[in-house]
Design an enzyme around this catalytic site. Structure first.
Site, PDB file in Angstrom:
ATOM      1  N   GLY A 100     -56.394  63.296  26.946  1.00 19.90           N
ATOM      2  CA  GLY A 100     -56.945  63.667  25.637  1.00 19.90           C
ATOM      3  C   GLY A 100     -57.610  62.445  25.032  1.00 19.90           C
ATOM      4  O   GLY A 100     -56.956  61.427  24.819  1.00 19.90           O
ATOM      5  N   VAL A 101     -58.943  62.545  24.790  1.00 20.34           N
ATOM      6  CA  VAL A 101     -59.617  61.410  24.147  1.00 20.34           C
ATOM      7  C   VAL A 101     -60.193  61.875  22.813  1.00 20.34           C
ATOM      8  O   VAL A 101     -61.396  61.820  22.572  1.00 20.34           O
ATOM      9  CB  VAL A 101     -60.704  60.734  25.028  1.00 20.34           C
ATOM     10  CG1 VAL A 101     -60.137  59.558  25.772  1.00 20.34           C
ATOM     11  CG2 VAL A 101     -61.355  61.697  25.998  1.00 20.34           C
ATOM     12  N   GLY A 102     -59.307  62.351  21.946  1.00 14.11           N
ATOM     13  CA  GLY A 102     -59.701  62.815  20.616  1.00 14.11           C
ATOM     14  C   GLY A 102     -59.669  61.691  19.598  1.00 14.11           C
ATOM     15  O   GLY A 102     -59.936  60.527  19.927  1.00 14.11           O
ATOM     16  N   ASN A 103     -59.308  62.046  18.367  1.00 17.31           N
ATOM     17  CA  ASN A 103     -59.367  61.085  17.256  1.00 17.31           C
ATOM     18  C   ASN A 103     -58.588  59.799  17.513  1.00 17.31           C
ATOM     19  O   ASN A 103     -59.099  58.711  17.305  1.00 17.31           O
ATOM     20  CB  ASN A 103     -58.812  61.742  15.986  1.00 17.31           C
ATOM     21  CG  ASN A 103     -59.779  62.750  15.428  1.00 17.31           C
ATOM     22  OD1 ASN A 103     -60.983  62.510  15.395  1.00 17.31           O
ATOM     23  ND2 ASN A 103     -59.273  63.893  15.001  1.00 17.31           N
ATOM     24  N   VAL A 104     -57.347  59.935  17.950  1.00 16.52           N
ATOM     25  CA  VAL A 104     -56.525  58.738  18.159  1.00 16.52           C
ATOM     26  C   VAL A 104     -56.961  58.020  19.433  1.00 16.52           C
ATOM     27  O   VAL A 104     -57.213  56.812  19.433  1.00 16.52           O
ATOM     28  CB  VAL A 104     -55.022  59.105  18.272  1.00 16.52           C
ATOM     29  CG1 VAL A 104     -54.202  57.874  18.631  1.00 16.52           C
ATOM     30  CG2 VAL A 104     -54.520  59.721  16.964  1.00 16.52           C
ATOM     31  N   ALA A 105     -57.045  58.766  20.536  1.00 17.02           N
ATOM     32  CA  ALA A 105     -57.245  58.123  21.836  1.00 17.02           C
ATOM     33  C   ALA A 105     -58.611  57.460  21.951  1.00 17.02           C
ATOM     34  O   ALA A 105     -58.761  56.487  22.688  1.00 17.02           O
ATOM     35  CB  ALA A 105     -57.040  59.126  22.951  1.00 17.02           C
ATOM     36  N   TYR A 106     -59.610  57.948  21.227  1.00 16.96           N
ATOM     37  CA  TYR A 106     -60.909  57.270  21.256  1.00 16.96           C
ATOM     38  C   TYR A 106     -60.744  55.817  20.810  1.00 16.96           C
ATOM     39  O   TYR A 106     -61.225  54.882  21.456  1.00 16.96           O
ATOM     40  CB  TYR A 106     -61.918  58.011  20.361  1.00 16.96           C
ATOM     41  CG  TYR A 106     -63.189  57.222  20.159  1.00 16.96           C
ATOM     42  CD1 TYR A 106     -64.125  57.143  21.175  1.00 16.96           C
ATOM     43  CD2 TYR A 106     -63.417  56.528  18.971  1.00 16.96           C
ATOM     44  CE1 TYR A 106     -65.279  56.387  21.014  1.00 16.96           C
ATOM     45  CE2 TYR A 106     -64.565  55.764  18.802  1.00 16.96           C
ATOM     46  CZ  TYR A 106     -65.494  55.700  19.825  1.00 16.96           C
ATOM     47  OH  TYR A 106     -66.620  54.947  19.666  1.00 16.96           O
TER      48      TYR A 106
ATOM     49  N   LYS B 185     -42.843  68.472   7.012  1.00 15.62           N
ATOM     50  CA  LYS B 185     -44.128  68.818   7.640  1.00 15.62           C
ATOM     51  C   LYS B 185     -44.535  70.201   7.153  1.00 15.62           C
ATOM     52  O   LYS B 185     -43.682  71.032   6.818  1.00 15.62           O
ATOM     53  CB  LYS B 185     -43.960  68.850   9.165  1.00 15.62           C
ATOM     54  CG  LYS B 185     -45.227  68.721   9.939  1.00 15.62           C
ATOM     55  CD  LYS B 185     -45.474  67.282  10.369  1.00 15.62           C
ATOM     56  CE  LYS B 185     -46.645  67.116  11.285  1.00 15.62           C
ATOM     57  NZ  LYS B 185     -46.725  65.774  11.862  1.00 15.62           N
TER      58      LYS B 185
HETATM   59  N1  LIG Z   1     -54.058  61.568  14.233  1.00 19.32           N
HETATM   60  C1  LIG Z   1     -52.982  60.829  13.986  1.00 19.32           C
HETATM   61  O1  LIG Z   1     -53.013  59.898  13.179  1.00 19.32           O
HETATM   62  C2  LIG Z   1     -51.712  61.096  14.740  1.00 19.32           C
HETATM   63  C3  LIG Z   1     -50.547  60.459  14.332  1.00 19.32           C
HETATM   64  C4  LIG Z   1     -49.378  60.658  15.066  1.00 19.32           C
HETATM   65  C5  LIG Z   1     -49.385  61.492  16.182  1.00 19.32           C
HETATM   66  N2  LIG Z   1     -50.552  62.125  16.542  1.00 19.32           N
HETATM   67  C6  LIG Z   1     -50.514  62.982  17.735  1.00 19.32           C
HETATM   68  O2  LIG Z   1     -51.416  62.453  18.707  1.00 19.32           O
HETATM   69  C7  LIG Z   1     -52.028  63.523  19.437  1.00 19.32           C
HETATM   70  C8  LIG Z   1     -53.542  63.432  19.316  1.00 19.32           C
HETATM   71  O3  LIG Z   1     -53.894  63.497  17.958  1.00 19.32           O
HETATM   72  P1  LIG Z   1     -55.432  63.475  17.512  1.00 19.32           P
HETATM   73  O4  LIG Z   1     -55.436  63.364  16.040  1.00 19.32           O
HETATM   74  O5  LIG Z   1     -56.169  62.483  18.330  1.00 19.32           O
HETATM   75  O6  LIG Z   1     -55.852  64.950  17.910  1.00 19.32           O
HETATM   76  P2  LIG Z   1     -57.283  65.445  18.430  1.00 19.32           P
HETATM   77  O7  LIG Z   1     -57.234  66.924  18.328  1.00 19.32           O
HETATM   78  O8  LIG Z   1     -58.397  64.717  17.780  1.00 19.32           O
HETATM   79  O9  LIG Z   1     -57.267  64.985  19.960  1.00 19.32           O
HETATM   80  C9  LIG Z   1     -56.577  65.643  20.955  1.00 19.32           C
HETATM   81  C10 LIG Z   1     -57.505  65.782  22.155  1.00 19.32           C
HETATM   82  O10 LIG Z   1     -56.766  66.360  23.217  1.00 19.32           O
HETATM   83  C11 LIG Z   1     -57.612  67.275  23.878  1.00 19.32           C
HETATM   84  N3  LIG Z   1     -56.809  68.241  24.630  1.00 19.32           N
HETATM   85  C12 LIG Z   1     -56.187  69.360  24.174  1.00 19.32           C
HETATM   86  N4  LIG Z   1     -55.563  69.989  25.178  1.00 19.32           N
HETATM   87  C13 LIG Z   1     -55.776  69.245  26.283  1.00 19.32           C
HETATM   88  C14 LIG Z   1     -55.374  69.357  27.649  1.00 19.32           C
HETATM   89  N5  LIG Z   1     -54.662  70.379  28.087  1.00 19.32           N
HETATM   90  N6  LIG Z   1     -55.762  68.386  28.521  1.00 19.32           N
HETATM   91  C15 LIG Z   1     -56.529  67.365  28.101  1.00 19.32           C
HETATM   92  N7  LIG Z   1     -56.951  67.214  26.837  1.00 19.32           N
HETATM   93  C16 LIG Z   1     -56.572  68.127  25.937  1.00 19.32           C
HETATM   94  C17 LIG Z   1     -58.455  67.891  22.780  1.00 19.32           C
HETATM   95  O11 LIG Z   1     -59.635  68.456  23.288  1.00 19.32           O
HETATM   96  C18 LIG Z   1     -58.697  66.682  21.881  1.00 19.32           C
HETATM   97  O12 LIG Z   1     -59.904  66.005  22.226  1.00 19.32           O
HETATM   98  C19 LIG Z   1     -51.446  64.817  18.857  1.00 19.32           C
HETATM   99  O13 LIG Z   1     -50.320  65.176  19.633  1.00 19.32           O
HETATM  100  C20 LIG Z   1     -50.966  64.405  17.477  1.00 19.32           C
HETATM  101  O14 LIG Z   1     -49.890  65.185  17.014  1.00 19.32           O
HETATM  102  C21 LIG Z   1     -51.704  61.941  15.864  1.00 19.32           C
HETATM  103  C1  LIG Z   2     -48.584  61.530   7.732  1.00 19.58           C
HETATM  104  C2  LIG Z   2     -49.459  61.732   8.902  1.00 19.58           C
HETATM  105  C3  LIG Z   2     -50.415  60.647   9.039  1.00 19.58           C
HETATM  106  C4  LIG Z   2     -48.572  62.023  10.028  1.00 19.58           C
HETATM  107  C5  LIG Z   2     -49.158  62.185  11.391  1.00 19.58           C
HETATM  108  N1  LIG Z   2     -49.877  63.400  11.537  1.00 19.58           N
HETATM  109  C6  LIG Z   2     -47.988  62.076  12.360  1.00 19.58           C
HETATM  110  O1  LIG Z   2     -47.666  62.976  13.091  1.00 19.58           O
HETATM  111  O2  LIG Z   2     -47.362  61.034  12.381  1.00 19.58           O
END
Ligand SMILES: NC(=O)c1ccc[n+]([C@@H]2O[C@H](COP(=O)([O-])OP(=O)(O)OC[C@H]3O[C@@H](n4cnc5c(N)ncnc54)[C@H](O)[C@@H]3O)[C@@H](O)[C@H]2O)c1
Ligand SMILES: CC(C)C[C@H](N)C(=O)O
EC number: 1.4.1.9
Length: 367
Positions: A180-186, A80
């Site tokens: 958290g309803v960001g990129n993944v959770a949406y 990472k």
């Molecule tokens: N994006 C991926 O493909 C991926 C893959 C594996 C793991 N993850 C993990 O999943 C999680 C979310 O990733 P993402 O890409 O959706 O990130 P993101 O930043 O798009 O979404 C996270 C959301 O959480 C909100 N947030 C932050 N602090 C908060 C709090 N205290 N209470 C409530 N909401 C809060 C943010 O405002 C944001 O909308 C992260 O922990 C990330 O490491 C993501």
């Molecule tokens: C390679 C990435 C897509 C990894 C991703 N950010 C994860 O934590 O799994």
């Protein structure tokens, strides 16, 4: 931190500190283990309070990727990067170009992708300097943003966890509390809504909450209230460390299944929820959809093939539950056992010499 002592304790291979004064790049690349293949893991950009904190994050996340990739059945090791800086203000083209050159210097030992604070556009810049980057724009034959794939994997894993807890994997009518309803959770909310689940959401970003309320009929609560809401499933999709001494007594859910990395503040919190009878889908097993998706690029990206593998997160979660029952251990320990067993088996299988490219004796030619 005594770095070498820490590296020895968890068997890290390599840590690189990369700086470029002109662009402001300050990056730490941590390569944990390459037994299964090159280390693949995203690049996180974050405003760390100290270099120590950045280093700790890089190390912890790199080791997490070793386990995630191994448990997902990928032929990839774990690594990472963290870039120290504010992703909203400090990014520039030269920074990601310089970073790309550092990655290229590793000659394929480390492959990057998106993580918190970095985007497809950033990966496209890195791609100008190195091939060892995934999650770049689809027009380059790549898989693009990994978040929808991660969400689909979490959805599949949540169904497996529901089956374990409620006897059926249907999520229709189940109440799911999403933090958290960001990129993944949406995207996760979309899958859940389509299956007829009832959503309770929270986020510190009001627009993100409003979108989930409007599009999926979700009920919104304040960030501090999400742990204690009446629900069947708690889906942590924001931060790490949220399963801890303060939050555990509030939990009403029977299942914890979400995308956030490093959900347990400490291992003992995994023991606590196990003793309470909560079904916990280990974070790095359920959130592997993104890495499975970008890893498919190494074979020439095929979406159908990638999605089939992501679907199997359901089976991977079931395997974890089976190991937990077999060995009478919490699921977070079972996940580690599953990953470690695969790494050890492959380490042994590779112990015989196989020439890779030119044999060393070929150097004698022409002498
Ligand atoms: N994006 C991926 O493909 C991926 C893959 C594996 C793991 N993850 C993990 O999943 C999680 C979310 O990733 P993402 O890409 O959706 O990130 P993101 O930043 O798009 O979404 C996270 C959301 O959480 C909100 N947030 C932050 N602090 C908060 C709090 N205290 N209470 C409530 N909401 C809060 C943010 O405002 C944001 O909308 C992260 O922990 C990330 O490491 C993501
Ligand atoms: C390679 C990435 C897509 C990894 C991703 N950010 C994860 O934590 O799994």
């Amino acid at each position: 931190m005594e770095l070498f002592k820490y590296m020895e304790m968890y068997d890290y291979e390599q840590v690189l500190f990369c700086q470029d004064k002109e662009s402001g790049l300050k990056a730490i690349i941590a390569i944990h283990d390459t037994t299964l293949g090159p280390a693949l893991g995203g690049t996180r950009m974050w405003m760390y309070n100290s270099e120590e904190e950045a280093l700790e994050d890089a190390l912890r996340l790199a080791r997490g990727m070793t386990y995630k990739n191994a448990a997902a059945g990928l032929n990839l090791g774990g690594g990472k990067t963290v870039i120290i800086g504010d992703p909203r203000k400090d990014k520039n083209e030269a920074m990601f170009r310089a970073f790309g050159r550092f990655i290229q210097g590793l000659n394929g030992r480390y492959i990057t992708a998106e993580d918190v604070g970095t985007t497809v556009a950033d990966m496209d810049i890195i791609y100008q300097e190195t091939d060892y980057v995934t999650g770049i724009s689809p027009e380059f034959g790549s898989s693009g943003n990994p978040s929808p794939a991660t969400a689909y994997g979490v959805y599949r894993g949540m169904k497996a966890a529901a089956k374990e807890a409620f006897g059926s994997d249907s999520l229709e009518g189940k109440v799911v509390a999403v933090q958290g309803v960001g990129n993944v959770a949406y995207h996760l909310c979309r899958h859940l809504h389509e299956e007829g689940a009832k959503l309770i959401v929270t986020d510190i970003n009001k627009e993100a909450v409003a979108r989930a309320v409007e599009e999926f009929g979700a009920k919104a609560v304040d960030p501090n209230d999400i742990y204690g809401v009446e629900c069947d499933i708690f889906a942590p999709c924001a931060l790490g460390g949220i399963i801890n001494d303060q939050t555990i007594p509030q939990l009403k859910a029977k299942v914890i299944a979400g995308s956030a990395n490093n959900q347990l503040k400490e291992p003992r919190h995994g023991d606590m929820i196990h003793e309470m009878g909560i079904v916990y889908a280990p974070d790095y097993v359920i959130n592997a959809g993104g890495v499975i998706n970008v890893a498919d690029e190494l074979y020439g990206y095929n979406r159908e093939r990638a999605m089939k593998k992501i679907e199997q997160i359901y089976d991977n979660i079931e395997k974890v539950f089976a190991i937990a029952k077999r060995d009478n251990i919490p699921t977070y320990v079972a996940a580690d056992r599953m990953a470690e067993e695969r790494i050890e088996t492959m380490r042994k299988a590779r112990s015989q010499f196989l020439q890779n490219g030119h044999h060393i004796l070929s150097r004698r030619r022409g002498r």
